[in-house]
Scaffold this active site. Sequence first.
Site, PDB file in Angstrom:
ATOM      1  CG  ASP A  82      -1.961   0.993   1.289  1.00 19.71           C
ATOM      2  OD1 ASP A  82      -2.439   1.375   0.207  1.00 19.71           O
ATOM      3  OD2 ASP A  82      -2.348   1.408   2.403  1.00 19.71           O
ATOM      4  CG  ASP A 104       0.899   7.529  -3.539  1.00 15.51           C
ATOM      5  OD1 ASP A 104       0.706   8.325  -4.478  1.00 15.51           O
ATOM      6  OD2 ASP A 104       0.418   7.699  -2.405  1.00 15.51           O
ATOM      7  CB  ILE A 253     -11.211  -0.797   4.804  1.00 16.67           C
ATOM      8  CG1 ILE A 253     -12.365  -0.413   3.865  1.00 16.67           C
ATOM      9  CG2 ILE A 253     -11.664  -0.734   6.271  1.00 16.67           C
ATOM     10  CD1 ILE A 253     -13.412  -1.479   3.684  1.00 16.67           C
ATOM     11  CG  ASP A 254      -5.231   1.254   8.102  1.00 17.70           C
ATOM     12  OD1 ASP A 254      -5.447   0.444   9.023  1.00 17.70           O
ATOM     13  OD2 ASP A 254      -4.160   1.884   8.020  1.00 17.70           O
TER      14      ASP A 254
HETATM   15  P1  13P Z   1      -8.958   4.780   5.465  1.00 12.50           P
HETATM   16  O1  13P Z   1      -8.080   5.678   6.292  1.00 12.50           O
HETATM   17  O2  13P Z   1     -10.214   5.482   5.071  1.00 12.50           O
HETATM   18  O3  13P Z   1      -9.200   3.476   6.097  1.00 12.50           O
HETATM   19  O4  13P Z   1      -8.174   4.495   4.077  1.00 12.50           O
HETATM   20  C1  13P Z   1      -7.163   3.515   4.026  1.00 12.50           C
HETATM   21  C2  13P Z   1      -6.393   3.559   2.764  1.00 12.50           C
HETATM   22  O5  13P Z   1      -6.727   4.218   1.798  1.00 12.50           O
HETATM   23  C3  13P Z   1      -5.177   2.737   2.708  1.00 12.50           C
HETATM   24  O6  13P Z   1      -4.466   2.932   1.534  1.00 12.50           O
HETATM   25  O1  G3H Z   2      -3.475   4.760   3.620  1.00 13.19           O
HETATM   26  C1  G3H Z   2      -2.710   4.142   4.313  1.00 13.19           C
HETATM   27  C2  G3H Z   2      -2.961   3.417   5.547  1.00 13.19           C
HETATM   28  O2  G3H Z   2      -3.936   3.965   6.349  1.00 13.19           O
HETATM   29  C3  G3H Z   2      -1.658   3.127   6.181  1.00 13.19           C
HETATM   30  O3  G3H Z   2      -1.373   3.844   7.327  1.00 13.19           O
HETATM   31  O4  G3H Z   2       1.071   4.292   7.046  1.00 13.19           O
HETATM   32  O5  G3H Z   2      -0.024   4.444   9.309  1.00 13.19           O
HETATM   33  O6  G3H Z   2       0.314   2.220   8.205  1.00 13.19           O
HETATM   34  P1  G3H Z   2       0.087   3.689   8.015  1.00 13.19           P
HETATM   35 ZN    ZN Z   3      -4.544   4.931   0.777  1.00  8.60          ZN
END
Ligand code: 13P
Ligand code: G3H
Ligand code: ZN
Length: 307
Positions: A82, A104, A253-254
């Site tokens: 990600d 990205d 979704i995180d």
């Molecule tokens: P949220 O913060 O809305 O869960 O988005 C997560 C995300 O886009 C990870 O790449």
């Molecule tokens: O969009 C990204 C995620 O919410 C990742 O968050 O970099 O804190 O792991 P993080």
């Molecule tokens: Zn993201």
Amino acid sequence: MPLTSPRNMFDRALKEGFAVGAFNVNNMEIIQGILQAGAEEDAPVILQVSAGARKYAGQNYIVRLVEAGLMESDLPVVLHLDHGADFEICRDCVDGGFTSVMIDGSHLPFEENIALTRRVVDYAHERGVWVEAELGRLAGVEEDVHAEHSVYTDPDQAVEFVRRSGCDSLAVAIGTSHGAYKFKGEAKLDFDRLKTIGDLLPGYPLVLHGASSVPQEFVRACNEYGGHVAGAAGVPEDLLRKAASMAVCKINIDTDIRLAITASIRKALAEHPEEFDPRAYLKPAREAVRNMVRHKMRAVLGCSGKA
Ligand code: 13P
Ligand code: G3H
Ligand code: ZN
């Protein structure tokens, strides 16, 4: 079942009007909760790993935990990087067994974003790995991803970007943002823009980042049991469902995972102050992830029964 490419999942998602959930993973309980939900819903799953997750758990740990989960499952599962910030992190994940990476370059000028994405595509495609890229910028702040204001994706630029970079899927900016504070007033997404991009790129999978819905029962539980999560608001579920029925094939979704876990742990510790065995609160936290993900698959993404 070994890790798979997103290709078949997205082909089917486009044809049948659903989206695959891409859930961020950082530890064993999160991976288990998501994979259990996928098994119970018979749903395809994307497990995604941020740079922060790699730093927290270590890439080897995450990959081995996911592999361990797959030994007990016959679900199609993608392991995805990600928000890869540069070529090197994408290369390390391709070499480390990921079946999909995101480069990205959305903060870069258009031509530089294309050049960086092309470089990752050339490396990844030679090794059979899928590449997601991003054009346009989401509002919100997260580690290594900072943007004060959204700049929505330009449809004509999206077409040129896909053609010249060779990326397999594209994250678009249509009004979502990362984190728990997405909308101050009414929640709105630019569906006209999404439709235009989808029409200009027929059969091409789009990705929606920043797509947590910030369930208010988690926010309330956090606050009731000693937290301070004020004014949090996410993307309403019906808007996500609509995006999933269009060209959006992957929904990220995180934040909802973080909220589900934190609400559960706060409650468990508040109700059992004498408890200090981590399993006593991590077990319900894992259940909370599982229940939340099941609900998403069934009621929001529409991917139950699509494994
Ligand atoms: P949220 O913060 O809305 O869960 O988005 C997560 C995300 O886009 C990870 O790449
Ligand atoms: O969009 C990204 C995620 O919410 C990742 O968050 O970099 O804190 O792991 P993080
Ligand atoms: Zn993201």
